[in-house]
Design a protein around this motif. Sequence first.
Motif, short mmCIF file in Angstrom:
data_model
loop_
_atom_site.label_atom_id
_atom_site.label_comp_id
_atom_site.label_asym_id
_atom_site.label_seq_id
_atom_site.Cartn_x
_atom_site.Cartn_y
_atom_site.Cartn_z
N ASN A 121 0.80 -1.23 0.00
CA ASN A 121 0.00 0.00 0.00
C ASN A 121 0.83 1.27 0.00
OD1 ASN A 121 1.04 -0.17 2.56
ND2 ASN A 121 -0.92 -0.36 3.61
N GLN A 122 2.14 1.15 -0.20
CA GLN A 122 3.03 2.31 -0.27
C GLN A 122 2.86 3.22 0.96
OE1 GLN A 122 3.65 4.17 -4.19
NE2 GLN A 122 2.10 2.78 -5.00
N ASP A 123 2.81 2.62 2.13
CA ASP A 123 2.51 3.38 3.34
C ASP A 123 3.72 3.52 4.27
OD1 ASP A 123 0.58 4.69 5.10
OD2 ASP A 123 0.84 2.95 6.40
N ALA A 124 4.73 2.67 4.13
CA ALA A 124 5.83 2.64 5.09
C ALA A 124 6.90 3.68 4.74
CB ALA A 124 6.45 1.26 5.15
N ASP A 125 7.53 4.21 5.77
CA ASP A 125 8.68 5.11 5.58
C ASP A 125 9.97 4.32 5.41
OD1 ASP A 125 7.21 7.60 6.17
OD2 ASP A 125 7.12 6.78 8.20
N MET A 126 10.01 3.13 6.02
CA MET A 126 11.23 2.32 5.98
C MET A 126 10.88 0.84 5.96
SD MET A 126 14.39 2.05 8.77
CE MET A 126 15.01 3.72 8.45
N LYS A 176 10.60 -6.38 -5.33
CA LYS A 176 9.41 -5.69 -5.83
C LYS A 176 8.41 -5.44 -4.70
CE LYS A 176 9.30 -7.31 -10.65
NZ LYS A 176 8.55 -8.15 -11.62
N ASN A 177 8.23 -6.43 -3.84
CA ASN A 177 7.31 -6.29 -2.71
C ASN A 177 7.80 -5.22 -1.74
OD1 ASN A 177 6.56 -8.03 0.28
ND2 ASN A 177 5.04 -6.99 -0.97
N TRP A 178 9.11 -5.20 -1.48
CA TRP A 178 9.66 -4.14 -0.62
C TRP A 178 9.33 -2.76 -1.20
CZ3 TRP A 178 15.28 -6.41 0.11
CH2 TRP A 178 15.23 -7.47 1.02
N ALA A 179 9.52 -2.61 -2.50
CA ALA A 179 9.24 -1.32 -3.14
C ALA A 179 7.76 -0.96 -3.04
CB ALA A 179 9.68 -1.36 -4.61
N GLU A 180 6.89 -1.94 -3.23
CA GLU A 180 5.45 -1.70 -3.16
C GLU A 180 5.01 -1.27 -1.76
OE1 GLU A 180 4.01 -5.45 -4.38
OE2 GLU A 180 4.30 -5.08 -6.54
N LEU A 239 6.71 0.63 0.30
CA LEU A 239 7.29 1.92 0.69
C LEU A 239 6.60 3.09 0.02
CD1 LEU A 239 11.09 1.06 0.56
CD2 LEU A 239 9.87 1.88 2.58
N GLN A 240 6.54 4.20 0.74
CA GLN A 240 6.15 5.46 0.14
C GLN A 240 7.22 5.89 -0.88
OE1 GLN A 240 5.77 8.42 3.18
NE2 GLN A 240 4.21 7.29 4.33
#
Length: 271
Positions: free
Chosen positions: A100-105, A123-127, A129-130
Amino acid sequence: MTTLPHQPDWFLHAHLAATLDERLSILRQPPEHILLAAADGNESYRLLKMRYPHAQFQEFDSRDTYLQAAQAIRKTKLSWWQKLNGNLPAQTISDQLPGNQDADMVWSNLGLIHQADPIAVIKNWAEALQPDGLLFFSHFGPDTLKEVLTLWRAEGIVVKTPRLLDMHDLGDMLYQHGFYDPVMDMNMLTLQYTRAERFIDDMRTAGLWQSLQFDNEIDAIRILAKAWQDNDIHNVTLELVYGHGIKKQVLPDNAAPIQFYSSSSTKTSVS
């Protein structure tokens, strides 16, 4: 189900977490929402909680025994007030972070080693993150266990290591799948063991042993035990890989960012 040794020692995770933590001194804005992509015996959470006491934490790992071990350690260190208020990170038995592109880190201390598809993980890590969110992670490089692998191959044991990844390959994966120019580096750590059993326990705790693909694991253990008994192996090398990157902004099709430069700049560009 991924099991842990009876009394796991998290010293490798502690070493890697401390090395990654040193890189955080360059950050000006403290992250508010941190996703821990793999449990590591509380080593990462302990350091990050001290550095960012007001951050919200969530922890993800498909290995429920790792999550349970981390939470058990935390509970032994909580004050009575913290226990009363349930001040522990929420846990999810999954390696999949919310896209959900919600995390800062996103912080992953050896989170790649037990997963078969590193590109899907990145790819999942990128998805998760904001845009401009931060990724920090650690992994094992291809020179890991070189003495042990040489021994096994000399004894006719076929063992594959598909999850030991070169740092340059990892950097390329990050760049191609959601992150600006990533920063990668590595160092070598040499460990000395007197017993094969302790070596195997530590590698199991790190997730490294489970990543090895044997044609005959029983014979591999027997050969290893004999090598230690005969004093044929003294040192074990680990190649430790560290990386961090910034989440790329994803723009709609046919769109481009507009950049403004001060009048004192020698370059002016509007795109």
